[in-house]
Design a protein around this motif. Structure first.
Motif, PDB file in Angstrom:
ATOM      1  N   ASP A  48       1.279  -1.080   0.076  1.00 50.40           N
ATOM      2  CA  ASP A  48       0.171  -0.055   0.077  1.00 50.40           C
ATOM      3  C   ASP A  48       0.733   0.942   0.062  1.00 50.40           C
ATOM      4  OD1 ASP A  48      -1.960   2.390   0.878  1.00 50.40           O
ATOM      5  OD2 ASP A  48      -3.213   0.813   1.072  1.00 50.40           O
ATOM      6  N   SER A 176      -9.640  -1.471  -2.972  1.00 56.03           N
ATOM      7  CA  SER A 176      -8.733  -0.672  -2.661  1.00 56.03           C
ATOM      8  C   SER A 176      -9.125   0.544  -2.392  1.00 56.03           C
ATOM      9  CB  SER A 176      -7.497  -1.625  -2.240  1.00 56.03           C
ATOM     10  OG  SER A 176      -6.421  -1.459  -3.771  1.00 56.03           O
ATOM     11  N   ASP A 308     -11.903   4.429  -0.310  1.00 62.05           N
ATOM     12  CA  ASP A 308     -10.907   3.181   0.549  1.00 62.05           C
ATOM     13  C   ASP A 308     -12.371   2.890   0.173  1.00 62.05           C
ATOM     14  OD1 ASP A 308     -10.120   1.429   1.691  1.00 62.05           O
ATOM     15  OD2 ASP A 308      -8.374   2.217   2.147  1.00 62.05           O
ATOM     16  N   GLY A 335      -6.755  -4.301  -3.673  1.00 62.15           N
ATOM     17  CA  GLY A 335      -5.822  -4.566  -2.286  1.00 62.15           C
ATOM     18  C   GLY A 335      -5.526  -6.013  -1.348  1.00 62.15           C
TER      19      GLY A 335
END
Length: 358
Positions: A48, A176, A308, A335
């Protein structure tokens, strides 16, 4: 609903960047549904970029003309920055900001679909939907298009409260950081709601929090698969469901977030149907009634929302179908596989701890 146009009919538009707004205005629902199968999604290690973000977000704040929080718990709006021109540091800072605030809004954006794809790829592999149509030549782009001709059977048989969801949560590694640009909006209506998964967790009593932590729920995309079969569309991959924790930990903030929603969550592992339905219905009502941890965006032409999907729920409001059309496009990076860290803190706990240490 306008018939699907073919790739040949749109070939002349495929030089350089496809103008999706123009296509929607001229063709209506322009999506294609190729008869093509894709391999199953493979596991990848997610790094990330929010972990590299500056806690002060100076690269964003110092270059913006205005920055303000829309509500106390979720939603920030930034003016004076073009997403098409972000530096790598600004992307890092934006990833951190979105992780903390849930969703960030930008007005008057010039970012086009090719730039959007490049933006999305910098946050993770782009998700290609297993059943939905897409613009010709752009399988990674998810199109939002509804107008007065759109079918309403599903909407007529559900409540608006049933629309809360996180995108493609039935994948092993769901969405994500996600970008959606709206380039055609009705004169009124068509807003989108977001709710904070952090605050949804924090609003639960300690007894409920303890009960939910460690429980897992099944997320299924079967309804979308059934819709594809009913419309004679190819289902491009076979994977249809995954098991995820009901409370997940965000890899950047380390905060706990509630992670269930009525669109894709079907049942809780290890509970009877009666018990599972009772718990899930309580949690759905908790999210829907959480007006103190929701934000509502009134779209304008060329507004972009970046959120998100791991720590928010969103819900588009279909109150405009008799008023006008609404069109936009979304890119959806994937993600990490959702996980729960028993040593993680809630947002409220972390903020209180930081205050006491000052």
């Amino acid at each position: 609903m306008a018939p699907n146009v073919t790739v040949d009919e749109l070939a002349e538009n495929l030089h350089q960047t496809l103008d999706l707004q123009k296509l929607a205005l001229e063709k209506g629902r322009y999506l294609v549904y190729p008869d093509k199968k894709y391999p199953e999604l493979e596991y990848f290690e997610h790094k990330d970029r929010g972990l590299r973000g500056d806690p002060k977000k100076a690269s964003l704040y110092d270059n913006a003309t205005k920055v303000f929080d829309v509500t106390p718990h979720i939603g920030t709006e930034i003016h004076g920055i073009q997403l098409s021109q972000l530096t790598e540091q600004q992307k890092d800072d934006l990833a951190l900001l979105v992780a903390e605030r849930g969703v960030v809004f930008f007005r008057d954006q010039d970012i086009n679909v090719d730039q959007g794809l490049e933006f999305g790829k910098s946050f993770g592999p782009l998700h290609v939907h297993a059943t939905f149509g897409h613009p010709p030549g752009y399988p990674e782009v998810h199109v939002v298009y509804f107008d007065e001709k759109s079918p309403r059977e599903y909407l007529n048989n559900t409540s608006a409260a049933d629309g809360w969801h996180t995108d493609v949560s039935y994948e092993e590694q769901p969405a994500s950081v996600t970008l959606l640009k709206m380039d055609i909006v009705p004169p009124t209506g068509g807003d989108t709601l977001w709710a904070s998964g952090y605050a949804a967790y924090d609003r639960l009593s300690p007894a409920w929090q303890k009960f939910l932590e460690g429980l897992q729920a099944k997320h299924s995309g079967q309804r979308q698969f059934d819709e594809a079969h009913a419309n004679n569309h190819v289902v491009r991959r076979d994977h249809v469901e995954s098991i995820h924790p009901i409370v997940r930990t965000h890899p950047v903030t380390g905060w706990k977030s509630l992670y269930v929603q009525p669109v894709f969550t079907t049942d809780i592992v290890g509970l009877s149907k009666h018990e599972s339905d009772a718990v899930l219905n309580f949690l759905y009502a908790h999210i829907n009634g959480g007006y103190d941890f929701q934000v509502r965006l009134k779209w304008e032409t060329n507004t972009v929302a970046i959120w998100d999907n791991r720590v928010t729920f969103h819900n588009p409001i279909f109150d405009y179908l008799d008023v006008g059309r609404r069109h936009g496009w979304r890119v959806t990076p994937q993600g990490e596989k959702p996980y729960f860290d028993p040593n993680s803190k809630s947002k409220k706990q972390d903020e209180q701890a930081k205050k006491s240490n000052k």
